[in-house]
Design an enzyme around this catalytic site. Structure first.
Site, PDB file in Angstrom:
ATOM      1  N   GLY A 127       0.818  -1.220   0.000  1.00 31.56           N
ATOM      2  CA  GLY A 127       0.000   0.000   0.000  1.00 31.56           C
ATOM      3  C   GLY A 127       0.841   1.256   0.000  1.00 31.56           C
ATOM      4  N   VAL A 130      -3.278  -7.288  -1.698  1.00 33.48           N
ATOM      5  CA  VAL A 130      -2.685  -8.117  -0.643  1.00 33.48           C
ATOM      6  C   VAL A 130      -3.721  -8.916   0.153  1.00 33.48           C
ATOM      7  CG1 VAL A 130      -0.514  -6.860  -0.356  1.00 33.48           C
ATOM      8  CG2 VAL A 130      -2.550  -6.102   0.903  1.00 33.48           C
ATOM      9  N   SER A 160      -3.293   0.773  14.244  1.00 34.29           N
ATOM     10  CA  SER A 160      -3.983   2.071  14.313  1.00 34.29           C
ATOM     11  C   SER A 160      -4.208   2.471  15.759  1.00 34.29           C
ATOM     12  CB  SER A 160      -5.346   1.987  13.615  1.00 34.29           C
ATOM     13  OG  SER A 160      -6.114   3.141  13.912  1.00 34.29           O
ATOM     14  N   TYR A 219     -13.630  -1.805  11.643  1.00 36.71           N
ATOM     15  CA  TYR A 219     -12.239  -1.362  11.455  1.00 36.71           C
ATOM     16  C   TYR A 219     -11.404  -1.553  12.732  1.00 36.71           C
ATOM     17  CZ  TYR A 219      -8.361   1.901  10.454  1.00 36.71           C
ATOM     18  OH  TYR A 219      -7.118   2.476  10.273  1.00 36.71           O
TER      19      TYR A 219
END
Ligand code: NAP
Length: 250
Positions: free
Chosen positions: A12, A64, A142, A155
């Site tokens: 990415g 991916v 994150s 998420y």
């Protein structure tokens, strides 16, 4: 320079944090395999910039979250040379209220953010062990592993799970001299969160929670990744570090 003679694969890396990581690793002496879902102009511009630093750069497109693409990415990357450093950066974020979340949305986020890291790490380790090489993996998590933001019931778990993934892979791969660590970015200035940075209603409330009182830059995440990837961190594995300007600590 911390990574002279090393080859790093950054997933990415077409924009945002991945691009910043690729630039810092190149500044530290590494040649870079740039992955993104499409081999578009962004990747070519980054490859050109890395080559201007005197490093080699190779663009390998691929999703991916798909096993066949992961195998193809590593096959193409190995033509470039044995990969010493894997940075699992590719990720997606959507904001969907819990009661509206569908199976498909859950699966898409989990597959891109978490399954991809497991598949890439396993592929990297199998190849390194077969060639009797050590290595280093840095997984990008994150701030949402530790902070609740609205509409992230899909998420946030995909990012918190990266800590467990990191610890468990590091435990099994330590024997082979492969270190695995995780970096949790806070609010970082990238296209993913540009809508936050450009919102006068939302931005002050978020920045107010950050001790340093500002968003971070992709290069600031890249510096932490370069440290963990390098021999300077030779006795560090299984760890997760927040690069968040003091958001979690406040
Ligand atoms: P970004 O600006 O959206 O960049 C992510 C890059 O990953 C894009 O180039 C994207 O390609 C690519 N990508 C998406 N899905 C892919 C896939 N399946 N295979 C290969 N490449 C894929 O995001 P970012 O802000 O740089 O975020 C990078 C990582 O940091 C993510 O894991 C994110 O969750 C994490 N993170 C970011 C922040 C933040 O504040 N920015 C905070 C915490 C964590 P396309 O553009 O073509 O889709």
């Amino acid at each position: 320079m911390k990574l002279v003679g090393k080859i790093a694969l950054v997933t990415g890396a077409g924009q945002g944090i991945g691009k910043g990581i690729a630039e810092v690793l190149a500044d530290e002496g590494a040649d870079i395999v740039i992955n993104d879902i499409y081999a578009d102009e962004r990747c070519e511009v980054l490859a050109d910039a890395i080559q201007k630093k005197g490093r080699r750069a190779l663009v390998v497109a691929g999703d991916v979250s798909k096993r066949a693409d992961v195998d193809r990415i590593f096959d193409a990357a190995s033509d470039f040379g044995p990969i010493d450093v894997l940075v699992n950066n590719a990720g997606i974020e959507t904001i969907i209220p819990f009661l509206e979340l569908t199976d498909k949305q859950w699966e898409e986020v989990t597959e891109v953010n978490l399954k991809s890291q497991w598949m890439c790490a396993q592929t990297f380790c199998k190849r390194a062990i077969a060639e009797d090489r050590e290595g280093s993996i840095v997984n990008i998590g994150s701030i949402q592993a530790a902070r609740v933001l609205p509409g992230r019931t899909h998420y946030a778990p995909s990012k918190l799970a990266i800590e467990a993934l990191t610890r468990n892979i590091s435990a099994e791969m330590g024997y082979y001299g492969i270190r695995v660590n995780c970096v949790h970015p806070g609010l970082i200035d990238t296209p993913m969160i540009r809508w936050v940075l450009e919102s006068p209603e939302i931005l002050p409330g978020v920045v107010g929670q950050i001790s340093l009182g500002r968003p971070g830059q992709p290069l600031e995440v890249g510096k932490a990744v370069a440290f963990l990837a390098s021999d300077d961190a030779s006795y560090i594995t299984g760890q997760s570090i927040y690069v968040d300007g003091g958001w979690v600590g406040k």
